[in-house]
Design a protein around this motif. Sequence first.
Motif, PDB file in Angstrom:
ATOM      1  N   THR A 134       0.819  -1.224   0.000  1.00  0.00           N
ATOM      2  CA  THR A 134       0.000   0.000   0.000  1.00  0.00           C
ATOM      3  C   THR A 134       0.852   1.273   0.000  1.00  0.00           C
ATOM      4  OG1 THR A 134      -0.279  -0.608   2.314  1.00  0.00           O
ATOM      5  CG2 THR A 134      -2.237  -0.680   0.943  1.00  0.00           C
ATOM      6  N   ALA A 135       2.184   1.111   0.158  1.00  0.00           N
ATOM      7  CA  ALA A 135       3.025   2.326   0.243  1.00  0.00           C
ATOM      8  C   ALA A 135       2.790   3.277  -0.934  1.00  0.00           C
ATOM      9  CB  ALA A 135       4.495   1.939   0.380  1.00  0.00           C
ATOM     10  N   PRO A 136       2.823   2.789  -2.181  1.00  0.00           N
ATOM     11  CA  PRO A 136       2.626   3.756  -3.275  1.00  0.00           C
ATOM     12  C   PRO A 136       1.154   4.059  -3.572  1.00  0.00           C
ATOM     13  CG  PRO A 136       3.198   1.585  -4.153  1.00  0.00           C
ATOM     14  CD  PRO A 136       3.192   1.439  -2.661  1.00  0.00           C
ATOM     15  N   LEU A 137       0.241   3.400  -2.900  1.00  0.00           N
ATOM     16  CA  LEU A 137      -1.177   3.524  -3.266  1.00  0.00           C
ATOM     17  C   LEU A 137      -1.968   4.425  -2.315  1.00  0.00           C
ATOM     18  CD1 LEU A 137      -1.838  -0.245  -4.072  1.00  0.00           C
ATOM     19  CD2 LEU A 137      -1.172   1.577  -5.659  1.00  0.00           C
ATOM     20  N   ILE A 138      -1.645   4.329  -1.031  1.00  0.00           N
ATOM     21  CA  ILE A 138      -2.335   5.193  -0.062  1.00  0.00           C
ATOM     22  C   ILE A 138      -1.506   6.466   0.020  1.00  0.00           C
ATOM     23  CG2 ILE A 138      -3.137   5.427   2.326  1.00  0.00           C
ATOM     24  CD1 ILE A 138      -4.427   2.897   1.744  1.00  0.00           C
ATOM     25  N   LYS A 139      -2.064   7.552  -0.477  1.00  0.00           N
ATOM     26  CA  LYS A 139      -1.243   8.756  -0.692  1.00  0.00           C
ATOM     27  C   LYS A 139      -1.568   9.848   0.327  1.00  0.00           C
ATOM     28  CE  LYS A 139      -0.931   7.814  -5.629  1.00  0.00           C
ATOM     29  NZ  LYS A 139       0.514   7.749  -5.843  1.00  0.00           N
ATOM     30  N   PHE A 140      -0.507  10.399   0.893  1.00  0.00           N
ATOM     31  CA  PHE A 140      -0.628  11.519   1.818  1.00  0.00           C
ATOM     32  C   PHE A 140       0.059  12.722   1.184  1.00  0.00           C
ATOM     33  CE2 PHE A 140      -0.826   7.744   4.451  1.00  0.00           C
ATOM     34  CZ  PHE A 140      -1.766   8.046   5.424  1.00  0.00           C
ATOM     35  N   ASP A 141      -0.345  13.938   1.573  1.00  0.00           N
ATOM     36  CA  ASP A 141       0.409  15.095   1.080  1.00  0.00           C
ATOM     37  C   ASP A 141       1.648  15.298   1.963  1.00  0.00           C
ATOM     38  OD1 ASP A 141      -0.360  16.486   3.355  1.00  0.00           O
ATOM     39  OD2 ASP A 141      -1.838  17.753   2.327  1.00  0.00           O
ATOM     40  N   SER A 142       2.453  16.308   1.643  1.00  0.00           N
ATOM     41  CA  SER A 142       3.733  16.430   2.351  1.00  0.00           C
ATOM     42  C   SER A 142       3.533  16.785   3.830  1.00  0.00           C
ATOM     43  CB  SER A 142       4.614  17.482   1.670  1.00  0.00           C
ATOM     44  OG  SER A 142       3.855  18.655   1.531  1.00  0.00           O
ATOM     45  N   ARG A 143       2.313  17.247   4.179  1.00  0.00           N
ATOM     46  CA  ARG A 143       2.074  17.532   5.597  1.00  0.00           C
ATOM     47  C   ARG A 143       1.378  16.373   6.304  1.00  0.00           C
ATOM     48  NH1 ARG A 143      -0.727  23.164   4.676  1.00  0.00           N
ATOM     49  NH2 ARG A 143      -0.601  23.497   6.908  1.00  0.00           N
ATOM     50  N   GLY A 144       1.219  15.269   5.588  1.00  0.00           N
ATOM     51  CA  GLY A 144       0.679  14.074   6.234  1.00  0.00           C
ATOM     52  C   GLY A 144      -0.833  13.956   6.169  1.00  0.00           C
ATOM     53  N   LYS A 145      -1.468  14.755   5.323  1.00  0.00           N
ATOM     54  CA  LYS A 145      -2.928  14.652   5.199  1.00  0.00           C
ATOM     55  C   LYS A 145      -3.260  13.644   4.098  1.00  0.00           C
ATOM     56  CE  LYS A 145      -6.868  17.718   4.450  1.00  0.00           C
ATOM     57  NZ  LYS A 145      -7.263  17.287   3.126  1.00  0.00           N
ATOM     58  N   LEU A 146      -4.214  12.775   4.389  1.00  0.00           N
ATOM     59  CA  LEU A 146      -4.593  11.757   3.405  1.00  0.00           C
ATOM     60  C   LEU A 146      -5.186  12.408   2.164  1.00  0.00           C
ATOM     61  CD1 LEU A 146      -5.110   8.723   2.709  1.00  0.00           C
ATOM     62  CD2 LEU A 146      -7.389   9.047   3.707  1.00  0.00           C
ATOM     63  N   LEU A 147      -4.715  11.987   0.993  1.00  0.00           N
ATOM     64  CA  LEU A 147      -5.279  12.469  -0.269  1.00  0.00           C
ATOM     65  C   LEU A 147      -6.287  11.433  -0.751  1.00  0.00           C
ATOM     66  CD1 LEU A 147      -1.868  13.606  -1.785  1.00  0.00           C
ATOM     67  CD2 LEU A 147      -3.717  15.117  -1.014  1.00  0.00           C
ATOM     68  N   MET A 148      -7.530  11.657  -0.405  1.00  0.00           N
ATOM     69  CA  MET A 148      -8.602  10.676  -0.641  1.00  0.00           C
ATOM     70  C   MET A 148      -8.763  10.295  -2.118  1.00  0.00           C
ATOM     71  SD  MET A 148     -11.070   9.547   1.457  1.00  0.00           S
ATOM     72  CE  MET A 148     -11.576   9.781   3.123  1.00  0.00           C
ATOM     73  N   GLU A 149      -8.888  11.318  -2.949  1.00  0.00           N
ATOM     74  CA  GLU A 149      -9.213  11.014  -4.350  1.00  0.00           C
ATOM     75  C   GLU A 149      -8.051  10.346  -5.066  1.00  0.00           C
ATOM     76  OE1 GLU A 149     -12.311  11.004  -4.978  1.00  0.00           O
ATOM     77  OE2 GLU A 149     -12.593  11.983  -3.039  1.00  0.00           O
ATOM     78  N   GLU A 150      -6.831  10.860  -4.823  1.00  0.00           N
ATOM     79  CA  GLU A 150      -5.640  10.260  -5.443  1.00  0.00           C
ATOM     80  C   GLU A 150      -5.493   8.803  -5.000  1.00  0.00           C
ATOM     81  OE1 GLU A 150      -5.915  13.209  -4.242  1.00  0.00           O
ATOM     82  OE2 GLU A 150      -4.628  14.665  -5.262  1.00  0.00           O
ATOM     83  N   THR A 151      -5.762   8.568  -3.712  1.00  0.00           N
ATOM     84  CA  THR A 151      -5.673   7.216  -3.165  1.00  0.00           C
ATOM     85  C   THR A 151      -6.698   6.304  -3.826  1.00  0.00           C
ATOM     86  OG1 THR A 151      -4.886   8.039  -1.042  1.00  0.00           O
ATOM     87  CG2 THR A 151      -5.938   5.879  -1.015  1.00  0.00           C
ATOM     88  N   ASP A 152      -7.902   6.844  -3.959  1.00  0.00           N
ATOM     89  CA  ASP A 152      -8.994   6.072  -4.552  1.00  0.00           C
ATOM     90  C   ASP A 152      -8.609   5.586  -5.950  1.00  0.00           C
ATOM     91  OD1 ASP A 152     -11.712   5.262  -4.082  1.00  0.00           O
ATOM     92  OD2 ASP A 152     -12.303   6.648  -5.678  1.00  0.00           O
ATOM     93  N   GLU A 153      -8.077   6.519  -6.707  1.00  0.00           N
ATOM     94  CA  GLU A 153      -7.716   6.196  -8.083  1.00  0.00           C
ATOM     95  C   GLU A 153      -6.576   5.177  -8.147  1.00  0.00           C
ATOM     96  OE1 GLU A 153      -7.564   9.933 -10.318  1.00  0.00           O
ATOM     97  OE2 GLU A 153      -6.228   8.825 -11.683  1.00  0.00           O
ATOM     98  N   ALA A 154      -5.553   5.422  -7.312  1.00  0.00           N
ATOM     99  CA  ALA A 154      -4.388   4.534  -7.343  1.00  0.00           C
ATOM    100  C   ALA A 154      -4.775   3.116  -6.933  1.00  0.00           C
ATOM    101  CB  ALA A 154      -3.297   5.081  -6.415  1.00  0.00           C
ATOM    102  N   LEU A 155      -5.602   3.002  -5.900  1.00  0.00           N
ATOM    103  CA  LEU A 155      -6.022   1.667  -5.453  1.00  0.00           C
ATOM    104  C   LEU A 155      -6.844   0.971  -6.537  1.00  0.00           C
ATOM    105  CD1 LEU A 155      -7.099   2.349  -1.741  1.00  0.00           C
ATOM    106  CD2 LEU A 155      -5.355   0.721  -2.455  1.00  0.00           C
ATOM    107  N   ARG A 156      -7.748   1.735  -7.133  1.00  0.00           N
ATOM    108  CA  ARG A 156      -8.614   1.125  -8.152  1.00  0.00           C
ATOM    109  C   ARG A 156      -7.790   0.617  -9.334  1.00  0.00           C
ATOM    110  NH1 ARG A 156     -12.840   4.291  -8.004  1.00  0.00           N
ATOM    111  NH2 ARG A 156     -11.823   5.797  -8.591  1.00  0.00           N
ATOM    112  N   ASP A 157      -6.877   1.460  -9.807  1.00  0.00           N
ATOM    113  CA  ASP A 157      -6.054   1.071 -10.962  1.00  0.00           C
ATOM    114  C   ASP A 157      -5.229  -0.169 -10.649  1.00  0.00           C
ATOM    115  OD1 ASP A 157      -7.108   3.172 -12.214  1.00  0.00           O
ATOM    116  OD2 ASP A 157      -5.298   4.444 -12.189  1.00  0.00           O
ATOM    117  N   GLU A 158      -4.622  -0.179  -9.465  1.00  0.00           N
ATOM    118  CA  GLU A 158      -3.739  -1.303  -9.141  1.00  0.00           C
ATOM    119  C   GLU A 158      -4.537  -2.587  -8.925  1.00  0.00           C
ATOM    120  OE1 GLU A 158      -0.475  -1.395  -9.340  1.00  0.00           O
ATOM    121  OE2 GLU A 158      -0.464  -3.514  -8.694  1.00  0.00           O
ATOM    122  N   LEU A 159      -5.639  -2.485  -8.189  1.00  0.00           N
ATOM    123  CA  LEU A 159      -6.367  -3.708  -7.852  1.00  0.00           C
ATOM    124  C   LEU A 159      -7.078  -4.318  -9.065  1.00  0.00           C
ATOM    125  CD1 LEU A 159      -7.568  -2.878  -4.234  1.00  0.00           C
ATOM    126  CD2 LEU A 159      -5.675  -4.327  -4.970  1.00  0.00           C
TER     127      LEU A 159
END
Length: 443
Positions: A134-159
């Motif tokens: 999940t390291a490259p798929l669950i995405k946070f910004d540089s201040r540590g806030k979860l990037l929901m939409e980017e994460t959603d897309e990355a997980l969907r594409d990979e899975l």
Amino acid sequence: MGIKVAKFGGSSVADGIQLTKTRQIIEQDPDRRYVVVSAPGKRFEGDNKITDLLYLCKTHIDHNLPYDQIFQVVADRFMAVEVNLGVDVDLLTHLDTIRDNLRRNPSTDYIASRGEFLNAILVAAFLGFDFVDTAPLIKFDSRGKLLMEETDEALRDELAKHERAVLPGFYGSTPDGKIKTFSRGGSDITGALVARAIKADVYENWTDVSGFLMADPRIVKNPKQIKTISYKELRELSYMGAGVLHEDAIYPARMANVPINIKNTNDPADHGTMIVGEADFDDPAEKSRIVTGIAGSKDFTVVALYKNMMSSERGFVRRILGILDDYNINFEHLPSGIDTVSVVMSNKDIGDRLDDVLDEFRSRLRPDSIDVLEDIALIATVGRRMSLRSGVAARLFTALAEAKVNIRMIDQGSSEMNIIVGVENKDFEKAVRAIYSAFSEEE
Ligand code: ASP
């Protein structure tokens, strides 16, 4: 055929015996295609959680103390599981890499995440599923806030590339590639994000209890199980301390309208608790139930401010909030009358600053009087159908009066989904029991 995401918590993956149960559960239902795992938890009372040991390693490293023995305990546990399950995942190489990294004093989050990382590799091999980090798929910004939409897309594409997969919970990474974890218990959030991304039919959260109970079993004897609860009700209850599921796990599931089913790995036949959207209650028995759950906690302080003509003084409440903001104190509730307003704060938040805050209230608000109630417990009685029935509050207050509990504060949320009462700490358990017996016979 549907798709289920199954997240297994620490106790469900604590050792070979638990992992065998976990595999049986997954094999029973081919819809269970995506599995999220925590790090191994406690196997028995007094045992250590792998994540706690990893945090301990980091503390030792930071204090220049030897940590090898602690890490060896972690390594031994994983190696025993590898042997036990009869899988070969080249664990030694993974452990060596982590040891090398430990020498370079890596971040706390990197170390803490390794429990989930190693466990997911082992479980994937045991199930014959793909391992997807999940390291490259669950995405946070540089201040540590979860990037929901980017994460959603990355997980969907990979899975989409994996028919069946095991993913480690708890962590992702920031744009510079550094590991970032959620707060403790955060594998629940990973599971919810995966469920949202692949639009699962259900997100199963496997743990060591059969879902939620109407009240804390340490206070009420054999409380009833909550079979169905709405996301909103759960928010109200978990804020008051009923903590089986990480509260941030609710939002992604709710957004995608994926029901969450809390299930027990040690009793898989039990229905567990289903967490659903408002519109999804089809069980007629559910329709007649007024109260879904009762939760609460002790140790709050109520500061009641009285000032003649307060209601016509502009900015009074704003100034109260300004003072709290200056002290970085959250208010829990703010019940008000025409010339009074009470500020309810947790003692933990106030610490030893109550006198300072009261001085500020006196000098900046100039109230006619201030009353302070210390050692107050708050109890939330929650139910989505409460607003539709008359006499609910009357029944609750009668139950408390009959139990000789003195109510010190009342606050009904504007959603009318909960009634919050403040009682003295010493009456807390008695009050919870009285409310429970007044409403538990419903259905
Ligand atoms: N292993 C992590 C913890 O103990 C995350 C989790 O289990 O959800 O907090």
